[in-house]
Design a protein around this motif. Structure first.
Motif, PDB file in Angstrom:
ATOM      1  N   PRO A  35       0.806  -1.223   0.000  1.00 23.19           N
ATOM      2  CA  PRO A  35       0.000   0.000   0.000  1.00 23.19           C
ATOM      3  C   PRO A  35       0.842   1.278   0.000  1.00 23.19           C
ATOM      4  CG  PRO A  35      -0.969  -1.587   1.472  1.00 23.19           C
ATOM      5  CD  PRO A  35       0.381  -2.140   1.062  1.00 23.19           C
ATOM      6  N   ASP A  36       2.005   1.259   0.658  1.00 20.39           N
ATOM      7  CA  ASP A  36       2.872   2.440   0.643  1.00 20.39           C
ATOM      8  C   ASP A  36       3.368   2.737  -0.765  1.00 20.39           C
ATOM      9  OD1 ASP A  36       2.541   2.624   3.368  1.00 20.39           O
ATOM     10  OD2 ASP A  36       4.489   1.705   3.846  1.00 20.39           O
ATOM     11  N   VAL A  37       3.726   1.694  -1.495  1.00 17.19           N
ATOM     12  CA  VAL A  37       4.179   1.866  -2.878  1.00 17.19           C
ATOM     13  C   VAL A  37       2.995   2.303  -3.753  1.00 17.19           C
ATOM     14  CG1 VAL A  37       5.167   0.687  -4.886  1.00 17.19           C
ATOM     15  CG2 VAL A  37       6.027   0.178  -2.586  1.00 17.19           C
ATOM     16  N   ALA A  38       1.842   1.710  -3.528  1.00 15.15           N
ATOM     17  CA  ALA A  38       0.660   2.016  -4.347  1.00 15.15           C
ATOM     18  C   ALA A  38       0.222   3.467  -4.202  1.00 15.15           C
ATOM     19  CB  ALA A  38      -0.488   1.085  -3.964  1.00 15.15           C
TER      20      ALA A  38
ATOM     21  N   GLY B  73      -5.633   7.929 -11.705  1.00 19.08           N
ATOM     22  CA  GLY B  73      -5.975   7.764 -13.110  1.00 19.08           C
ATOM     23  C   GLY B  73      -5.146   6.695 -13.810  1.00 19.08           C
ATOM     24  N   THR B  74      -4.111   6.202 -13.156  1.00 13.73           N
ATOM     25  CA  THR B  74      -3.319   5.121 -13.740  1.00 13.73           C
ATOM     26  C   THR B  74      -4.124   3.840 -13.628  1.00 13.73           C
ATOM     27  OG1 THR B  74      -1.265   6.164 -13.036  1.00 13.73           O
ATOM     28  CG2 THR B  74      -1.161   3.828 -13.580  1.00 13.73           C
ATOM     29  N   ARG B  75      -4.315   3.177 -14.761  1.00 16.24           N
ATOM     30  CA  ARG B  75      -5.056   1.914 -14.738  1.00 16.24           C
ATOM     31  C   ARG B  75      -4.172   0.827 -14.152  1.00 16.24           C
ATOM     32  NH1 ARG B  75      -6.999  -0.325 -19.571  1.00 16.24           N
ATOM     33  NH2 ARG B  75      -8.666  -1.237 -18.369  1.00 16.24           N
ATOM     34  N   VAL B  76      -4.713   0.116 -13.189  1.00 19.23           N
ATOM     35  CA  VAL B  76      -3.987  -0.948 -12.510  1.00 19.23           C
ATOM     36  C   VAL B  76      -4.884  -2.185 -12.477  1.00 19.23           C
ATOM     37  CG1 VAL B  76      -2.905  -1.664 -10.346  1.00 19.23           C
ATOM     38  CG2 VAL B  76      -2.774   0.727 -11.067  1.00 19.23           C
ATOM     39  N   LEU B  77      -4.333  -3.316 -12.842  1.00 18.83           N
ATOM     40  CA  LEU B  77      -5.067  -4.578 -12.743  1.00 18.83           C
ATOM     41  C   LEU B  77      -4.667  -5.249 -11.441  1.00 18.83           C
ATOM     42  CD1 LEU B  77      -6.881  -6.803 -13.874  1.00 18.83           C
ATOM     43  CD2 LEU B  77      -4.860  -7.709 -15.062  1.00 18.83           C
ATOM     44  N   VAL B  78      -5.624  -5.435 -10.567  1.00 19.91           N
ATOM     45  CA  VAL B  78      -5.384  -6.102  -9.288  1.00 19.91           C
ATOM     46  C   VAL B  78      -6.201  -7.383  -9.284  1.00 19.91           C
ATOM     47  CG1 VAL B  78      -5.476  -5.929  -6.778  1.00 19.91           C
ATOM     48  CG2 VAL B  78      -5.091  -3.872  -8.154  1.00 19.91           C
ATOM     49  N   THR B  79      -5.500  -8.499  -9.154  1.00 18.32           N
ATOM     50  CA  THR B  79      -6.182  -9.790  -9.102  1.00 18.32           C
ATOM     51  C   THR B  79      -5.794 -10.515  -7.824  1.00 18.32           C
ATOM     52  OG1 THR B  79      -4.431 -11.028 -10.227  1.00 18.32           O
ATOM     53  CG2 THR B  79      -6.127 -10.012 -11.627  1.00 18.32           C
ATOM     54  N   CYS B  80      -6.625 -11.448  -7.449  1.00 19.36           N
ATOM     55  CA  CYS B  80      -6.277 -12.367  -6.375  1.00 19.36           C
ATOM     56  C   CYS B  80      -6.897 -13.705  -6.716  1.00 19.36           C
ATOM     57  CB  CYS B  80      -6.758 -11.863  -5.019  1.00 19.36           C
ATOM     58  SG  CYS B  80      -8.536 -11.922  -4.803  1.00 19.36           S
ATOM     59  N   GLY B  81      -6.244 -14.745  -6.291  1.00 18.90           N
ATOM     60  CA  GLY B  81      -6.780 -16.084  -6.480  1.00 18.90           C
ATOM     61  C   GLY B  81      -7.394 -16.571  -5.184  1.00 18.90           C
TER      62      GLY B  81
ATOM     63  N   ALA C 285      -8.620 -11.518   1.099  1.00 19.38           N
ATOM     64  CA  ALA C 285      -9.049 -10.690   2.230  1.00 19.38           C
ATOM     65  C   ALA C 285      -7.977  -9.691   2.666  1.00 19.38           C
ATOM     66  CB  ALA C 285      -9.442 -11.577   3.406  1.00 19.38           C
ATOM     67  N   THR C 286      -6.735  -9.861   2.224  1.00 19.79           N
ATOM     68  CA  THR C 286      -5.659  -8.951   2.633  1.00 19.79           C
ATOM     69  C   THR C 286      -5.512  -7.754   1.704  1.00 19.79           C
ATOM     70  OG1 THR C 286      -3.947 -10.111   1.354  1.00 19.79           O
ATOM     71  CG2 THR C 286      -4.357 -10.874   3.616  1.00 19.79           C
ATOM     72  N   LEU C 287      -6.285  -7.687   0.631  1.00 20.39           N
ATOM     73  CA  LEU C 287      -6.073  -6.660  -0.388  1.00 20.39           C
ATOM     74  C   LEU C 287      -6.799  -5.331  -0.199  1.00 20.39           C
ATOM     75  CD1 LEU C 287      -5.802  -8.895  -3.550  1.00 20.39           C
ATOM     76  CD2 LEU C 287      -3.994  -7.816  -2.232  1.00 20.39           C
ATOM     77  N   PRO C 288      -7.801  -5.181   0.664  1.00 20.61           N
ATOM     78  CA  PRO C 288      -8.448  -3.874   0.797  1.00 20.61           C
ATOM     79  C   PRO C 288      -7.499  -2.695   1.047  1.00 20.61           C
ATOM     80  CG  PRO C 288      -9.853  -5.499   1.772  1.00 20.61           C
ATOM     81  CD  PRO C 288      -8.559  -6.209   1.403  1.00 20.61           C
ATOM     82  N   PRO C 289      -6.448  -2.804   1.888  1.00 20.74           N
ATOM     83  CA  PRO C 289      -5.551  -1.658   2.043  1.00 20.74           C
ATOM     84  C   PRO C 289      -4.846  -1.276   0.731  1.00 20.74           C
ATOM     85  CG  PRO C 289      -5.263  -3.167   3.874  1.00 20.74           C
ATOM     86  CD  PRO C 289      -6.125  -3.862   2.864  1.00 20.74           C
ATOM     87  N   LEU C 290      -4.494  -2.264  -0.062  1.00 23.52           N
ATOM     88  CA  LEU C 290      -3.871  -1.987  -1.363  1.00 23.52           C
ATOM     89  C   LEU C 290      -4.855  -1.283  -2.290  1.00 23.52           C
ATOM     90  CD1 LEU C 290      -1.485  -2.329  -3.347  1.00 23.52           C
ATOM     91  CD2 LEU C 290      -2.525  -4.504  -4.009  1.00 23.52           C
ATOM     92  N   LEU C 291      -6.076  -1.782  -2.339  1.00 22.64           N
ATOM     93  CA  LEU C 291      -7.093  -1.175  -3.200  1.00 22.64           C
ATOM     94  C   LEU C 291      -7.381   0.259  -2.780  1.00 22.64           C
ATOM     95  CD1 LEU C 291      -9.459  -4.238  -3.457  1.00 22.64           C
ATOM     96  CD2 LEU C 291      -7.870  -3.410  -5.199  1.00 22.64           C
ATOM     97  N   LYS C 292      -7.444   0.498  -1.481  1.00 20.74           N
ATOM     98  CA  LYS C 292      -7.678   1.859  -0.985  1.00 20.74           C
ATOM     99  C   LYS C 292      -6.531   2.780  -1.389  1.00 20.74           C
ATOM    100  CE  LYS C 292      -8.640   4.519   3.141  1.00 20.74           C
ATOM    101  NZ  LYS C 292      -8.742   4.534   4.593  1.00 20.74           N
ATOM    102  N   ALA C 293      -5.303   2.289  -1.278  1.00 20.52           N
ATOM    103  CA  ALA C 293      -4.134   3.091  -1.661  1.00 20.52           C
ATOM    104  C   ALA C 293      -4.125   3.384  -3.159  1.00 20.52           C
ATOM    105  CB  ALA C 293      -2.853   2.372  -1.260  1.00 20.52           C
ATOM    106  N   LEU C 294      -4.742   2.504  -3.938  1.00 21.81           N
ATOM    107  CA  LEU C 294      -4.843   2.716  -5.385  1.00 21.81           C
ATOM    108  C   LEU C 294      -6.099   3.495  -5.752  1.00 21.81           C
ATOM    109  CD1 LEU C 294      -3.697  -0.790  -6.628  1.00 21.81           C
ATOM    110  CD2 LEU C 294      -2.494   1.386  -6.966  1.00 21.81           C
TER     111      LEU C 294
END
Length: 108
Positions: free
Chosen positions: A28-31, A37-45, A54-63
């Motif tokens: 999330p700090d890097v994100a 406006g930068t398009r980012v594809l975020v996937t999880c399996g 379940a660990t990705l919400p902080p990353l999505l918020k940062a993006l």
């Protein structure tokens, strides 16, 4: 010490150095540095034991609220869970999401 045991300790030491460096990066700090406006594809399996969805919400918020594509039954290496690691193509579910994501660029 048996050579095989010594080699095991060398391997573990090398891996621990990599993991310490890898764990020093908080995604999330890097994100947060990604311009809006930068398009980012975020996937999880859903079968990924290393990075559970379940660990990705902080990353999505940062993006800035980027959408998450959850891929049912896909593992950390983007293969169907339980498939052999070597020589496997990427899972069709991931390829479908990727093709949909690149569609705006391919239409140009």
């Amino acid at each position: 010490m048996l050579p095989s045991i010594a080699e095991l300790f060398r391997t573990l030491a090398a891996q621990s150095a990599f993991l310490r460096g890898d764990d020093a990066i908080h995604p999330p700090d890097v994100a947060r540095k990604v311009p809006r406006g930068t398009r980012v594809l975020v996937t999880c399996g859903t079968a990924d034991p290393h990075v559970p969805c379940a660990t990705l919400p902080p990353l999505l918020k940062a993006l800035h609220g980027e959408h998450l594509a959850a891929l049912e039954g896909i593992d950390h290496l983007l293969h169907p869970a339980g498939s052999p690691v070597e020589g496997q193509p990427l899972a069709p579910a991931f390829l479908a999401v990727l093709h949909q994501w690149v569609r705006p660029w391919s239409a140009r």
